[in-house]
Write a protein that holds these residues in place. Structure first.
Motif, PDB file in Angstrom:
ATOM      1  N   PRO A 155       0.832  -1.202   0.000  1.00 23.67           N
ATOM      2  CA  PRO A 155       0.000   0.000   0.000  1.00 23.67           C
ATOM      3  C   PRO A 155       0.866   1.251   0.000  1.00 23.67           C
ATOM      4  O   PRO A 155       1.861   1.330   0.714  1.00 23.67           O
ATOM      5  CB  PRO A 155      -0.801  -0.139   1.303  1.00 23.67           C
ATOM      6  N   GLN A 156       0.471   2.229  -0.804  1.00 29.93           N
ATOM      7  CA  GLN A 156       1.224   3.465  -0.876  1.00 29.93           C
ATOM      8  C   GLN A 156       0.816   4.370   0.282  1.00 29.93           C
ATOM      9  O   GLN A 156      -0.337   4.765   0.410  1.00 29.93           O
ATOM     10  CB  GLN A 156       0.949   4.160  -2.219  1.00 29.93           C
ATOM     11  N   ARG A 157       1.790   4.698   1.136  1.00 30.86           N
ATOM     12  CA  ARG A 157       1.494   5.525   2.314  1.00 30.86           C
ATOM     13  C   ARG A 157       1.546   6.997   1.926  1.00 30.86           C
ATOM     14  O   ARG A 157       2.591   7.500   1.491  1.00 30.86           O
ATOM     15  CB  ARG A 157       2.520   5.250   3.420  1.00 30.86           C
ATOM     16  N   PRO A 158       0.435   7.722   2.052  1.00 34.46           N
ATOM     17  CA  PRO A 158       0.442   9.141   1.718  1.00 34.46           C
ATOM     18  C   PRO A 158       1.468   9.904   2.535  1.00 34.46           C
ATOM     19  O   PRO A 158       1.702   9.612   3.703  1.00 34.46           O
ATOM     20  CB  PRO A 158      -0.990   9.583   2.062  1.00 34.46           C
ATOM     21  N   THR A 159       2.094  10.883   1.911  1.00 35.69           N
ATOM     22  CA  THR A 159       3.068  11.714   2.601  1.00 35.69           C
ATOM     23  C   THR A 159       2.467  13.063   2.923  1.00 35.69           C
ATOM     24  O   THR A 159       1.544  13.532   2.264  1.00 35.69           O
ATOM     25  CB  THR A 159       4.314  11.922   1.730  1.00 35.69           C
TER      26      THR A 159
ATOM     27  N   LEU B 197      -4.586  13.807   4.632  1.00 40.23           N
ATOM     28  CA  LEU B 197      -3.969  12.515   4.403  1.00 40.23           C
ATOM     29  C   LEU B 197      -4.227  11.526   5.530  1.00 40.23           C
ATOM     30  O   LEU B 197      -4.293  10.321   5.299  1.00 40.23           O
ATOM     31  CB  LEU B 197      -2.470  12.704   4.195  1.00 40.23           C
ATOM     32  N   ALA B 198      -4.388  12.026   6.742  1.00 36.73           N
ATOM     33  CA  ALA B 198      -4.688  11.113   7.843  1.00 36.73           C
ATOM     34  C   ALA B 198      -6.041  10.449   7.619  1.00 36.73           C
ATOM     35  O   ALA B 198      -6.194   9.233   7.801  1.00 36.73           O
ATOM     36  CB  ALA B 198      -4.666  11.872   9.167  1.00 36.73           C
ATOM     37  N   ALA B 199      -7.033  11.249   7.215  1.00 34.80           N
ATOM     38  CA  ALA B 199      -8.361  10.697   6.941  1.00 34.80           C
ATOM     39  C   ALA B 199      -8.322   9.758   5.741  1.00 34.80           C
ATOM     40  O   ALA B 199      -8.989   8.718   5.724  1.00 34.80           O
ATOM     41  CB  ALA B 199      -9.357  11.834   6.694  1.00 34.80           C
ATOM     42  N   LEU B 200      -7.526  10.125   4.754  1.00 39.81           N
ATOM     43  CA  LEU B 200      -7.403   9.278   3.567  1.00 39.81           C
ATOM     44  C   LEU B 200      -6.794   7.933   3.933  1.00 39.81           C
ATOM     45  O   LEU B 200      -7.262   6.876   3.478  1.00 39.81           O
ATOM     46  CB  LEU B 200      -6.549   9.992   2.517  1.00 39.81           C
ATOM     47  N   ARG B 201      -5.772   7.941   4.775  1.00 42.72           N
ATOM     48  CA  ARG B 201      -5.166   6.686   5.219  1.00 42.72           C
ATOM     49  C   ARG B 201      -6.179   5.824   5.970  1.00 42.72           C
ATOM     50  O   ARG B 201      -6.231   4.613   5.784  1.00 42.72           O
ATOM     51  CB  ARG B 201      -3.953   6.957   6.115  1.00 42.72           C
TER      52      ARG B 201
ATOM     53  N   THR C 193      -9.428   5.828   5.634  1.00 41.53           N
ATOM     54  CA  THR C 193     -10.408   5.305   4.688  1.00 41.53           C
ATOM     55  C   THR C 193      -9.851   4.113   3.925  1.00 41.53           C
ATOM     56  O   THR C 193     -10.519   3.078   3.777  1.00 41.53           O
ATOM     57  CB  THR C 193     -10.827   6.403   3.689  1.00 41.53           C
ATOM     58  N   LEU C 194      -8.630   4.250   3.448  1.00 41.58           N
ATOM     59  CA  LEU C 194      -8.009   3.160   2.706  1.00 41.58           C
ATOM     60  C   LEU C 194      -7.828   1.930   3.583  1.00 41.58           C
ATOM     61  O   LEU C 194      -8.151   0.804   3.173  1.00 41.58           O
ATOM     62  CB  LEU C 194      -6.656   3.615   2.150  1.00 41.58           C
ATOM     63  N   SER C 195      -7.344   2.131   4.800  1.00 44.63           N
ATOM     64  CA  SER C 195      -7.088   1.003   5.698  1.00 44.63           C
ATOM     65  C   SER C 195      -8.370   0.278   6.076  1.00 44.63           C
ATOM     66  O   SER C 195      -8.387  -0.950   6.224  1.00 44.63           O
ATOM     67  CB  SER C 195      -6.371   1.479   6.961  1.00 44.63           C
ATOM     68  N   SER C 196      -9.448   1.030   6.216  1.00 48.03           N
ATOM     69  CA  SER C 196     -10.712   0.419   6.645  1.00 48.03           C
ATOM     70  C   SER C 196     -11.314  -0.489   5.578  1.00 48.03           C
ATOM     71  O   SER C 196     -12.199  -1.288   5.878  1.00 48.03           O
ATOM     72  CB  SER C 196     -11.717   1.509   7.027  1.00 48.03           C
ATOM     73  N   HIS C 197     -10.860  -0.368   4.343  1.00 50.00           N
ATOM     74  CA  HIS C 197     -11.389  -1.205   3.258  1.00 50.00           C
ATOM     75  C   HIS C 197     -10.383  -2.257   2.795  1.00 50.00           C
ATOM     76  O   HIS C 197     -10.634  -2.965   1.822  1.00 50.00           O
ATOM     77  CB  HIS C 197     -11.797  -0.330   2.077  1.00 50.00           C
TER      78      HIS C 197
ATOM     79  N   CYS D 272     -14.822   2.108  -1.041  1.00 48.91           N
ATOM     80  CA  CYS D 272     -13.741   2.987  -0.590  1.00 48.91           C
ATOM     81  C   CYS D 272     -13.810   4.327  -1.316  1.00 48.91           C
ATOM     82  O   CYS D 272     -13.666   5.388  -0.699  1.00 48.91           O
ATOM     83  CB  CYS D 272     -12.396   2.311  -0.838  1.00 48.91           C
ATOM     84  N   HIS D 273     -14.053   4.286  -2.606  1.00 50.55           N
ATOM     85  CA  HIS D 273     -14.192   5.520  -3.384  1.00 50.55           C
ATOM     86  C   HIS D 273     -15.338   6.370  -2.855  1.00 50.55           C
ATOM     87  O   HIS D 273     -15.202   7.589  -2.693  1.00 50.55           O
ATOM     88  CB  HIS D 273     -14.440   5.161  -4.853  1.00 50.55           C
ATOM     89  N   ALA D 274     -16.460   5.739  -2.567  1.00 53.46           N
ATOM     90  CA  ALA D 274     -17.636   6.473  -2.094  1.00 53.46           C
ATOM     91  C   ALA D 274     -17.448   7.038  -0.698  1.00 53.46           C
ATOM     92  O   ALA D 274     -18.118   8.006  -0.321  1.00 53.46           O
ATOM     93  CB  ALA D 274     -18.858   5.552  -2.118  1.00 53.46           C
ATOM     94  N   ALA D 275     -16.528   6.468   0.077  1.00 47.65           N
ATOM     95  CA  ALA D 275     -16.351   6.888   1.466  1.00 47.65           C
ATOM     96  C   ALA D 275     -15.485   8.127   1.627  1.00 47.65           C
ATOM     97  O   ALA D 275     -15.402   8.688   2.719  1.00 47.65           O
ATOM     98  CB  ALA D 275     -15.753   5.741   2.283  1.00 47.65           C
ATOM     99  N   SER D 276     -14.829   8.557   0.556  1.00 49.01           N
ATOM    100  CA  SER D 276     -13.922   9.694   0.667  1.00 49.01           C
ATOM    101  C   SER D 276     -14.244  10.756  -0.370  1.00 49.01           C
ATOM    102  O   SER D 276     -14.184  10.495  -1.574  1.00 49.01           O
ATOM    103  CB  SER D 276     -12.461   9.235   0.488  1.00 49.01           C
TER     104      SER D 276
END
Length: 366
Positions: free
Chosen positions: A15-19, A32-36, A38-42, A318-322
Motif C-alpha cells: 500500500p502506498q502511504r500518503p506523505t 492525508l490522515a483521513a485518507l489513510r 479510509t483506505l485502511s478500513s477497506h 472505498c471511493h464512495a467513502a472519501s
C-alpha cells in the motif's frame, strides 16, 4: 537511480502511504490522515466475498464454454456471439488473478498463490512472472524518469520532445504500432497467446518468475491436449481463441485508458509521489453497472494504486467513502474509448496530447 528490476514484488506492491507534502492540483493540502484511515478500513478482504466472486466468475465462464462447444454444430455465429459474455467473465477472472498477485484476494498468501495459478490457466498469463512485472509498474507509474523500456507500451508514453527527436523511420514505426487498430485490437491477443509464452523480458536473476513461465506453458499444454482429444482441436481453437481475443482486447483497453487520457498527469522523479500519481495520474473510469461488475471494479484505478491491497470488491465502497477520492479525473465509457489516441506528454502544456495534434510536417501517417 535504483534499478527497478531489483525491487521485490512485496515492496513495490505494498500500500502506498500518503506523505504529508502531497497536495491536489489546486494546491489544497489533502487530509492525508483521513485518507489513510479510509483506505485502511477497506483493506481487509472477506472470505465469503472472495469465494462468491470465484463462483460467480468461473461457473458462468465454464458454462458458456460448454454452451459454445454445444452450439458449434448449430451455428458458428451463435457460438461466436457467446464469446463476448464469456470474454467478459474471463476479464473478471483476470481481475481475481490480479488481486491474488497483490495479496489482496485472500488473507492467506498460499491461498492467493494457488488461486492465482488456477486463474492463469484460463488467462494464459504466468502468475508469478506477471505478478513481479506488475509490481514494477506499481513502483513507477506515470514517472517520466522511470519509464520502462520493455514490452509494456500501454502504461507508458513519450514526451513531445522525444517524439520529435525520433528519426523519421523510427517515428513512423512508433506511430504504426500505436494505431488503435494495431495497439488495441491486433496486438493484445498476441501478447497473451505468444509474448507470455517466453520470459524474454524477464531478468535472468528472476529464476522463480522465469520458471513460472515454463510451468504455466507445461500445464497449458496438458490442458490443451486433454481438451483437444475430447472436443476436437479445431473446435477448441474456435471457442478458446475467440474468447481470448475478446478478453484481451477489453483488458488491454481497460489498462491503457487508466493511465493514458487527456487529463492524466506525468511527473519527473523529483515531483513524483505515490499519492499525486494515484490521484492525478490515474483515472476513475465510470462504467455502467453491468460493465463495472464484469471488470471487477478496476475502473476505480486511483483507489487501487493508492492501496493495491484493497480487494476489488471493496474499491467502489472505498471511493464512495472519501470526498477527496471523488475529485480525481473521471472518464465515462465514451471518454475511455476516445482516450486510445493519447500517447504523448506535452511538457509545455502539461497534459497528454493526441498523435494527430503533434505531427511534424510531411509525416505520412495521420
Amino acid at each position: 537511480m535504483t534499478d527497478i528490476a531489483n525491487e521485490s514484488p512485496q515492496r513495490s506492491a505494498a500500500p502506498q502511504r500518503p506523505t504529508a507534502t502531497s497536495t491536489d492540483k489546486a494546491g489544497v493540502t489533502a487530509d492525508l490522515a483521513a485518507l489513510r484511515r479510509t483506505l485502511s478500513s477497506h483493506q481487509t478482504g472477506s472470505r465469503a466475498s472472495s469465494l462468491g466472486q470465484l463462483a460467480s466468475s468461473f461457473l458462468p465462464f465454464l458454462a458458456l464454454c460448454g454452451a459454445m462447444y454445444a452450439t458449434l454444430a448449430v451455428s458458428l455465429w451463435l457460438t461466436l456471439a457467446m464469446a463476448v459474455p464469456a470474454g467478459g467473465f474471463l476479464v473478471r477472472i483476470f481481475v481475481i488473478q490480479h488481486d491474488c498477485g497483490h495479496g489482496a484476494f485472500f488473507r492467506s498468501p498460499a491461498a492467493n498463490d494457488w488461486i492465482g495459478r488456477l486463474c492463469s490457466l484460463a488467462t494464459l498469463t504466468p502468475y508469478a512472472n506477471w505478478r513481479r512485472q506488475h509490481a514494477v509498474h506499481h513502483a513507477n507509474w506515470n514517472n517520466l524518469d522511470r519509464r520502462e523500456s520493455g514490452s509494456d507500451i500501454y502504461s507508458a508514453c513519450l514526451t513531445t520532445r522525444e517524439y520529435h527527436r525520433l528519426k523519421p523511420l523510427r517515428r513512423t514505426l512508433w506511430r504504426l504500432l500505436r494505431h488503435p487498430a494495431i495497439a488495441l485490437i491486433i496486438l493484445p491477443p498476441l501478447v497473451f497467446l505468444l509474448v507470455y509464452r517466453l520470459p524474454f523480458d524477464t531478468p535472468a536473476h528472476w529464476r522463480r518468475e522465469r520458471l513460472s513461465v515454463h510451468a504455466t506453458n507445461l500445464a497449458l499444454a496438458t490442458v490443451i491436449a486433454g481438451l483437444g482429444f475430447i472436443v476436437g482441436f479445431g473446435a477448441m481453437a474456435v471457442v478458446q481463441l475467440s474468447i481470448m481475443v475478446v478478453a484481451a482486447i477489453i483488458g488491454v483497453w481497460l489498462f491503457s485508458v487508466q493511465h493514458r487520457f487527456e487529463a492524466a498527469r506525468w511527473f519527473t522523479r523529483d515531483e513524483w509521489s505515490a499519492v499525486d500519481a494515484s490521484l492525478r495520474g490515474t483515472s476513475y473510469l465510470r462504467l455502467p453497472p453491468i460493465l463495472q461488475w464484469f471488470t471487477g471494479n478496476i475502473g476505480f484505478h486511483h483507489v487501487h494504486h493508492l492501496n493495491p491491497r484493497i480487494p476489488n470488491y471493496h474499491l467502489a465502497a472505498c471511493h464512495a467513502a472519501s470526498h477527496y477520492l471523488q475529485q480525481v479525473p473521471t472518464l465515462t465509457l465514451r471518454d475511455g474509448l476516445k482516450a486510445a489516441t493519447y500517447w504523448l506528454w506535452d511538457e509545455a502544456q502539461e497534459r497528454m496530447v493526441r498523435l494527430r495534434d503533434c505531427q511534424p510536417r510531411r509525416d505520412p501517417l495521420i
